[in-house]
Design a protein around this motif. Structure first.
Motif, mmCIF file in Angstrom:
data_model
loop_
_atom_site.group_PDB
_atom_site.id
_atom_site.type_symbol
_atom_site.label_atom_id
_atom_site.label_comp_id
_atom_site.label_asym_id
_atom_site.label_seq_id
_atom_site.Cartn_x
_atom_site.Cartn_y
_atom_site.Cartn_z
ATOM 1 N N TYR A 1 66.978 70.214 76.748
ATOM 2 C CA TYR A 1 67.170 68.999 77.530
ATOM 3 C C TYR A 1 65.836 68.269 77.702
ATOM 4 C CZ TYR A 1 68.230 65.780 81.302
ATOM 5 O OH TYR A 1 68.364 64.629 82.052
ATOM 6 N N LEU A 2 64.794 69.013 78.039
ATOM 7 C CA LEU A 2 63.487 68.395 78.268
ATOM 8 C C LEU A 2 62.873 67.854 76.979
ATOM 9 C CD1 LEU A 2 62.091 70.920 80.886
ATOM 10 C CD2 LEU A 2 62.702 68.514 81.285
ATOM 11 N N GLU A 3 63.209 68.452 75.843
ATOM 12 C CA GLU A 3 62.746 67.907 74.565
ATOM 13 C C GLU A 3 63.395 66.546 74.304
ATOM 14 O OE1 GLU A 3 63.700 71.011 71.776
ATOM 15 O OE2 GLU A 3 62.062 72.298 72.490
ATOM 16 N N GLU A 4 64.655 66.413 74.676
ATOM 17 C CA GLU A 4 65.378 65.155 74.489
ATOM 18 C C GLU A 4 65.090 64.136 75.595
ATOM 19 O OE1 GLU A 4 69.573 65.915 74.183
ATOM 20 O OE2 GLU A 4 69.298 67.420 72.615
ATOM 21 N N ASN A 5 64.729 64.630 76.781
ATOM 22 C CA ASN A 5 64.532 63.787 77.961
ATOM 23 C C ASN A 5 63.237 64.194 78.658
ATOM 24 O OD1 ASN A 5 67.446 62.538 78.175
ATOM 25 N ND2 ASN A 5 67.727 64.732 77.874
ATOM 26 N N PRO A 6 62.090 63.800 78.102
ATOM 27 C CA PRO A 6 60.815 64.212 78.706
ATOM 28 C C PRO A 6 60.755 63.829 80.190
ATOM 29 C CG PRO A 6 60.453 63.125 76.606
ATOM 30 C CD PRO A 6 61.901 62.937 76.946
ATOM 31 N N PHE A 7 60.150 64.718 80.982
ATOM 32 C CA PHE A 7 60.066 64.509 82.425
ATOM 33 C C PHE A 7 58.674 64.854 82.904
ATOM 34 C CE2 PHE A 7 60.544 66.002 86.838
ATOM 35 C CZ PHE A 7 61.117 64.868 87.395
ATOM 36 N N GLU A 8 58.075 63.948 83.625
ATOM 37 C CA GLU A 8 56.753 64.168 84.207
ATOM 38 C C GLU A 8 56.950 64.536 85.668
ATOM 39 O OE1 GLU A 8 53.771 64.102 82.665
ATOM 40 O OE2 GLU A 8 54.791 63.692 80.773
ATOM 41 N N GLY A 9 56.854 65.781 85.973
ATOM 42 C CA GLY A 9 57.028 66.232 87.350
ATOM 43 C C GLY A 9 57.343 67.709 87.368
#
Length: 118
Positions: free
Chosen positions: A83-91
């Motif tokens: 999921y994070l590979e598809e939807n990068p998240f800074e936090g």
């Protein structure tokens, strides 16, 4: 629908409502990655939470949160990584468990375990 599937859907609905009352925005429910599933993905400010929901009718089968075995935990972590590979998240990223038990009067009891998986 089988009774246990209905119980699971009720639990996910209650968990979603619970998180929304805490101020979380629900980004996804039942997000799928191949054969893996994350019950709820929610965000609040700079916090992204992957939530596993476990629901039981009564305590005969034990506490719901203890039903998360090593393979399920590994699948959750892998799905979250994808999921994070598809939807990068800074936090900050956290894995929570919300365990719900319906008592004999069918009243739900919600137990939220933040940061349950490492």
């Amino acid at each position: 629908m089988a009774v246990h599937h209905q119980t699971g859907k009720e639990g996910e609905m209650l968990a979603r409502q619970y998180l929304e009352k805490l101020g979380f925005e629900i980004l996804h429910q039942n997000w799928r990655d191949e054969h893996r599933e994350i019950d709820i993905i929610a965000r609040k400010d700079k916090l992204l939470v992957f939530v596993e929901v476990k629901t039981r009718r009564g305590y005969r089968g034990g506490w719901p949160e203890y039903a998360i075995h090593a393979k399920k935990e590994a699948d959750l972590l892998t799905a979250a990584q994808h999921y994070l590979e598809e939807n990068p998240f800074e936090g900050e990223v956290r894995f929570d468990v919300i365990a719900i038990v319906f008592d004999a009067r069918q009243q739900p009891h919600v137990h939220h375990i933040p940061d349950a998986l490492q």
